[in-house]
Design a protein around this motif. Structure first.
Motif, PDB file in Angstrom:
ATOM      1  N   UNK A  33       0.721  -1.257   0.143  1.00  0.00           N
ATOM      2  CA  UNK A  33      -0.123   0.002   0.101  1.00  0.00           C
ATOM      3  C   UNK A  33       0.767   1.185  -0.220  1.00  0.00           C
ATOM      4  N   UNK A  34       0.315   2.385  -0.368  1.00  0.00           N
ATOM      5  CA  UNK A  34       0.785   3.655  -0.073  1.00  0.00           C
ATOM      6  C   UNK A  34       1.583   3.863   1.350  1.00  0.00           C
ATOM      7  N   UNK A  35       2.558   3.990   1.386  1.00  0.00           N
ATOM      8  CA  UNK A  35       3.127   4.468   2.771  1.00  0.00           C
ATOM      9  C   UNK A  35       3.783   5.782   3.107  1.00  0.00           C
ATOM     10  N   UNK A  36       3.000   6.894   3.299  1.00  0.00           N
ATOM     11  CA  UNK A  36       3.508   8.328   3.180  1.00  0.00           C
ATOM     12  C   UNK A  36       4.665   8.135   4.023  1.00  0.00           C
ATOM     13  N   UNK A  37       4.947   7.390   4.963  1.00  0.00           N
ATOM     14  CA  UNK A  37       6.165   7.841   5.890  1.00  0.00           C
ATOM     15  C   UNK A  37       7.553   7.656   5.043  1.00  0.00           C
ATOM     16  N   UNK A  38       7.277   6.867   3.868  1.00  0.00           N
ATOM     17  CA  UNK A  38       8.678   6.801   2.935  1.00  0.00           C
ATOM     18  C   UNK A  38       9.311   8.122   2.579  1.00  0.00           C
ATOM     19  N   UNK A  39       8.334   9.225   2.694  1.00  0.00           N
ATOM     20  CA  UNK A  39       8.541  10.467   2.229  1.00  0.00           C
ATOM     21  C   UNK A  39       9.513  11.304   3.429  1.00  0.00           C
ATOM     22  N   UNK A  40       9.336  10.580   4.513  1.00  0.00           N
ATOM     23  CA  UNK A  40       9.981  11.442   5.848  1.00  0.00           C
ATOM     24  C   UNK A  40      10.994  10.635   6.423  1.00  0.00           C
ATOM     25  N   UNK A  41      11.572   9.549   5.878  1.00  0.00           N
ATOM     26  CA  UNK A  41      12.509   8.843   6.687  1.00  0.00           C
ATOM     27  C   UNK A  41      13.912   8.883   5.913  1.00  0.00           C
ATOM     28  N   UNK A  58      16.074   1.268   7.521  1.00  0.00           N
ATOM     29  CA  UNK A  58      15.826   1.013   9.039  1.00  0.00           C
ATOM     30  C   UNK A  58      14.880   1.966   9.659  1.00  0.00           C
ATOM     31  N   UNK A  59      15.066   3.144   9.309  1.00  0.00           N
ATOM     32  CA  UNK A  59      14.164   3.974  10.051  1.00  0.00           C
ATOM     33  C   UNK A  59      12.648   3.739   9.527  1.00  0.00           C
ATOM     34  N   UNK A  60      12.385   3.455   8.244  1.00  0.00           N
ATOM     35  CA  UNK A  60      11.160   3.210   7.744  1.00  0.00           C
ATOM     36  C   UNK A  60      10.374   2.032   8.634  1.00  0.00           C
ATOM     37  N   UNK A  61      11.203   1.053   8.749  1.00  0.00           N
ATOM     38  CA  UNK A  61      10.620  -0.111   9.388  1.00  0.00           C
ATOM     39  C   UNK A  61      10.572  -0.018  10.981  1.00  0.00           C
ATOM     40  N   UNK A  62      10.743   1.159  11.411  1.00  0.00           N
ATOM     41  CA  UNK A  62      10.338   1.379  12.701  1.00  0.00           C
ATOM     42  C   UNK A  62       8.662   1.626  12.922  1.00  0.00           C
ATOM     43  N   UNK A  63       8.365   1.997  11.825  1.00  0.00           N
ATOM     44  CA  UNK A  63       6.997   2.353  11.554  1.00  0.00           C
ATOM     45  C   UNK A  63       6.004   1.108  11.878  1.00  0.00           C
ATOM     46  N   UNK A  64       4.946   1.048  12.410  1.00  0.00           N
ATOM     47  CA  UNK A  64       3.820  -0.120  12.476  1.00  0.00           C
ATOM     48  C   UNK A  64       3.587  -0.293  11.155  1.00  0.00           C
ATOM     49  N   UNK A  65       2.950   0.403  10.418  1.00  0.00           N
ATOM     50  CA  UNK A  65       2.336   0.171   9.288  1.00  0.00           C
ATOM     51  C   UNK A  65       3.356  -0.304   7.859  1.00  0.00           C
ATOM     52  N   UNK A  66       4.592   0.047   8.203  1.00  0.00           N
ATOM     53  CA  UNK A  66       5.658  -0.535   7.291  1.00  0.00           C
ATOM     54  C   UNK A  66       5.857  -1.814   7.641  1.00  0.00           C
ATOM     55  N   UNK A  67       6.106  -2.082   8.923  1.00  0.00           N
ATOM     56  CA  UNK A  67       6.310  -3.504   9.456  1.00  0.00           C
ATOM     57  C   UNK A  67       5.195  -4.338   9.209  1.00  0.00           C
ATOM     58  N   UNK A  68       3.779  -3.952   9.115  1.00  0.00           N
ATOM     59  CA  UNK A  68       2.752  -4.784   8.671  1.00  0.00           C
ATOM     60  C   UNK A  68       2.787  -5.121   7.396  1.00  0.00           C
TER      61      UNK A  68
END
Length: 136
Positions: free
Chosen positions: A102-110, A114-124
């Motif tokens: 899915x669209x993962x908006x957090x990828x714009x701000x990491x 490694x930092x991206x995988x700290x977010x629950x939606x990215x891990x899911x």
């Protein structure tokens, strides 16, 4: 193997597929690099028409390699345009399978995967991606 897209997305999907194995399970291949014997190739494209057109071009040159998986990463929080959806369906016979992220908006701000995988939606999304490709 990315067929287009942003480097953070490519690196994050590789980390998702690697599952913390330090690059032993998944890695990004350089353009023109041969697929190692026994490897399950994975192509990465975004859901834009441009991205799936690059995918089509890659598959035209694919040759006798094993059929690759496609990881289709949403580039926006909306469905892909109709032409992109149609092209992915038309290419389905050349693929081992299609997994969507899915669209993962957090990828714009990491700063990195490694930092991206700290977010629950990215891990899911990573867990779902690995389950889909590994058939678990």
């Amino acid at each position: 193997m990315p067929v287009g897209g942003l480097q953070i997305v490519v690196e994050t999907v590789a980390a998702m597929l690697d599952g913390g194995a330090g690059g032993a399970r998944a890695r990004v291949m350089a353009p023109g690099e041969g697929v190692p014997y026994g490897a399950a190739p994975v192509l990465l494209a975004d859901t834009t028409l441009y991205g799936v057109t690059r995918l089509e071009e890659t598959l035209r040159r694919w040759g006798q390699l094993p059929r690759p998986w496609l990881v289709l990463l949403a580039d926006a929080p909306a469905r892909p345009v109709q032409d992109a959806r149609y092209l992915v369906r038309a290419l389905g016979g050349r693929l081992a399978g299609v997994a969507t992220v899915p669209y993962l908006p957090v990828l714009r701000a990491v700063r990195g995967p490694e930092e991206a995988l700290e977010y629950k939606d990215v891990r899911a999304a990573a867990e779902k991606l690995r389950r889909t490709i590994e058939g678990v």
